[in-house]
Design an enzyme around this catalytic site. Structure first.
Site, PDB file in Angstrom:
ATOM      1  N   TYR A  39      -2.627  -0.213  10.743  1.00  0.00           N
ATOM      2  CA  TYR A  39      -2.587  -0.757   9.371  1.00  0.00           C
ATOM      3  C   TYR A  39      -1.309  -0.301   8.679  1.00  0.00           C
ATOM      4  O   TYR A  39      -0.619  -1.099   8.027  1.00  0.00           O
ATOM      5  CB  TYR A  39      -3.820  -0.278   8.618  1.00  0.00           C
ATOM      6  CG  TYR A  39      -3.881  -0.636   7.142  1.00  0.00           C
ATOM      7  CD1 TYR A  39      -4.158  -1.932   6.719  1.00  0.00           C
ATOM      8  CD2 TYR A  39      -3.704   0.346   6.167  1.00  0.00           C
ATOM      9  CE1 TYR A  39      -4.247  -2.248   5.365  1.00  0.00           C
ATOM     10  CE2 TYR A  39      -3.786   0.045   4.807  1.00  0.00           C
ATOM     11  CZ  TYR A  39      -4.047  -1.260   4.414  1.00  0.00           C
ATOM     12  OH  TYR A  39      -4.131  -1.553   3.064  1.00  0.00           O
ATOM     13  N   SER A  84       0.899  -1.173   0.000  1.00  0.00           N
ATOM     14  CA  SER A  84       0.000   0.000   0.000  1.00  0.00           C
ATOM     15  C   SER A  84       0.922   1.203   0.000  1.00  0.00           C
ATOM     16  O   SER A  84       2.074   1.110   0.445  1.00  0.00           O
ATOM     17  CB  SER A  84      -0.855   0.030   1.262  1.00  0.00           C
ATOM     18  OG  SER A  84      -1.446   1.310   1.432  1.00  0.00           O
TER      19      SER A  84
END
Ligand code: NAP
Length: 239
Positions: free
Chosen positions: A145, A132
């Site tokens: 996260y 990501s």
């Protein structure tokens, strides 16, 4: 890399980026694709005999072992399964942080370790981790996260160095916001999973080591390559 006649596995293939990537890969002449999901009954009908449904919960050691035994012929392993909890370091609980770490980092590591002997035995293959942009610089509303994806980025980099002399490539994929269930609450413009998947597959075919599959990701990728401080600021606009 040429995808021609390759055998591919995509984890988390039942929806979102994973399902879109399976559909896009089916437009190439790959030989077979293991569509892996923790609940294979949730897999869509991909309408193509090359798709082999496979049970894979990346946090379940027995499931990971069975999947590696069943799919020992994988040339391209796409580690896409992931979870995302909302919270900064004040609001997130340890359980939330652990859940993301268990899936995104330890789960991906477990899958890689299980499939690695087959890759090393053949002296070839590609491991592609869906990281990501937040794995390159943290964004505060999803702090835990971000940490799990930073750990995955570290794994991706060091594994690349370890496996390069052994003929196995390691690739990182760095999406920005994509319109999936995982990102439903993300208050940013999003690309479709199909657009992300298109650029993921094009990046794989081009042999990119870093794949930035949407416009925001490309901007972040540029900052990653040129200016780490600006990158940190860009990921935290608005505090
Ligand atoms: N959407 C974005 O904006 C964005 C941006 C950057 C990176 N990513 C990454 O892209 C990947 C795919 O996410 P997505 O956006 O497509 O979200 P999604 O539609 O919610 O899909 C997530 C997938 O991961 C699977 N999964 C979760 N935990 C799992 C486990 N323990 N074992 C096996 N599969 C598991 C889910 O299965 P179930 O249906 O069974 O839960 C689902 O198939 C993730 O790694 C995510 O972090 C997404």
């Amino acid at each position: 890399m040429s995808l021609s006649k390759k055998v591919v596995l995509v984890s988390g293939a039942n929806k979102g980026i994973g399902a879109a990537t399976v559909r896009r890969l089916l437009k190439t002449d790959i030989a077979r694709i293991y569509a892996a999901a923790r609940n294979p009954a949730a897999l869509p009908d991909f309408g193509d005999a090359r798709v082999v449904p496979l049970q894979l919960d990346v946090t379940d050691a027995a499931s990971v072992r069975r999947a590696a035994e069943t799919a020992g012929d994988v040339d391209l392993l796409v580690n896409n399964a992931g979870t995302m909890a909302w919270g900064d370091w004040i609001t997130s609980t340890d359980a939330m942080v652990e859940a993301d770490m268990n899936t995104n980092f330890y789960g991906t590591l477990a899958v890689i370790r299980a499939f690695l002997p087959a890759f090393l035995g053949r002296g070839s293959g590609t491991i592609a981790n869906v990281v990501s942009i937040v794995g390159l610089a943290a964004t505060a509303p999803i702090s835990g996260y971000s940490a799990s994806k930073a750990a995955l980025q570290s794994l991706t980099q060091s594994l690349r160095a370890t496996l390069a002399p052994k003929g196995v490539s390691v690739i990182g994929i760095y999406p920005g916001p994509v319109d999936t269930d995982l990102a439903a609450a993300v208050p940013l413009a999003k690309v479709t999973p199909e657009e992300a998947a298109e650029n993921i597959v094009l990046g794989l075919e081009k042999g990119d080591t870093y794949i930035f599959p949407d416009p925001l990701a490309k901007q972040i990728g540029h900052l990653f390559a040129t200016d780490g401080h600006q990158l940190e600021a860009a990921m935290n606009i608005g505090g």
